[in-house]
Design a protein around this motif. Structure first.
Motif, PDB file in Angstrom:
ATOM      1  N   ASP A  79       0.832  -1.202   0.000  1.00 25.04           N
ATOM      2  CA  ASP A  79       0.000   0.000   0.000  1.00 25.04           C
ATOM      3  C   ASP A  79       0.865   1.249   0.000  1.00 25.04           C
ATOM      4  OD1 ASP A  79      -2.248  -1.579   0.033  1.00 25.04           O
ATOM      5  OD2 ASP A  79      -2.680  -1.278   2.158  1.00 25.04           O
ATOM      6  N   ARG A  97      -6.026   1.290 -10.624  1.00 25.15           N
ATOM      7  CA  ARG A  97      -7.226   2.124 -10.756  1.00 25.15           C
ATOM      8  C   ARG A  97      -7.550   2.901  -9.482  1.00 25.15           C
ATOM      9  NH1 ARG A  97      -9.851   5.275 -14.070  1.00 25.15           N
ATOM     10  NH2 ARG A  97     -11.700   5.896 -12.951  1.00 25.15           N
ATOM     11  N   HIS A  98      -7.438   2.272  -8.323  1.00 22.99           N
ATOM     12  CA  HIS A  98      -7.788   2.984  -7.082  1.00 22.99           C
ATOM     13  C   HIS A  98      -6.810   4.130  -6.801  1.00 22.99           C
ATOM     14  CE1 HIS A  98      -4.969  -0.094  -5.621  1.00 22.99           C
ATOM     15  NE2 HIS A  98      -4.744   0.683  -4.585  1.00 22.99           N
ATOM     16  N   ASP A 126      -7.777   7.010  -9.108  1.00 21.44           N
ATOM     17  CA  ASP A 126      -8.897   7.750  -8.516  1.00 21.44           C
ATOM     18  C   ASP A 126      -8.410   8.760  -7.479  1.00 21.44           C
ATOM     19  OD1 ASP A 126     -10.654   6.317 -10.106  1.00 21.44           O
ATOM     20  OD2 ASP A 126     -11.218   4.917  -8.500  1.00 21.44           O
ATOM     21  N   VAL A 127      -7.404   8.376  -6.702  1.00 23.31           N
ATOM     22  CA  VAL A 127      -6.842   9.286  -5.696  1.00 23.31           C
ATOM     23  C   VAL A 127      -6.204  10.497  -6.377  1.00 23.31           C
ATOM     24  CG1 VAL A 127      -5.068   9.539  -3.909  1.00 23.31           C
ATOM     25  CG2 VAL A 127      -6.527   7.503  -3.937  1.00 23.31           C
TER      26      VAL A 127
END
Length: 89
Positions: A6, A75-76, A79-80
């Motif tokens: 992460d 993708r996430h 989005d950020v």
């Protein structure tokens, strides 16, 4: 390690944003809204997007392949990065 993974994704997203955040200061790069995407945040078809944040958001949303450092993010994380170009009102 999930936490490390992460963290690496976040670092990649921050580096990507750092690399691309000011590119729309160059007037030659300001996009025009495609008729297929019209209306876009108050801009009509073929209008040039003059706000640098909205211009970058438009490019990221509709033409991510033009910015490979963005396109290769998960993708996430895209989005950020895109959220940072959103106007809060």
């Amino acid at each position: 390690d999930v936490a490390l993974g992460d963290s690496l994704e976040r670092i990649e997203a921050i580096l990507c944003l750092t690399a691309i955040h000011d590119i729309m200061r160059m007037p030659e790069l300001l996009p025009r809204v495609s008729p297929d995407h019209s209306p876009y945040r108050g801009y009509g078809a073929r209008d040039r997007i003059l706000d640098k944040h909205e211009a970058l958001a438009y490019t990221l949303e509709h033409f991510p392949h033009l910015l490979p450092s963005f396109a290769c993010l998960p993708r996430h994380m895209q989005d950020v990065v895109l959220f940072t170009q959103t106007k809060m009102s």
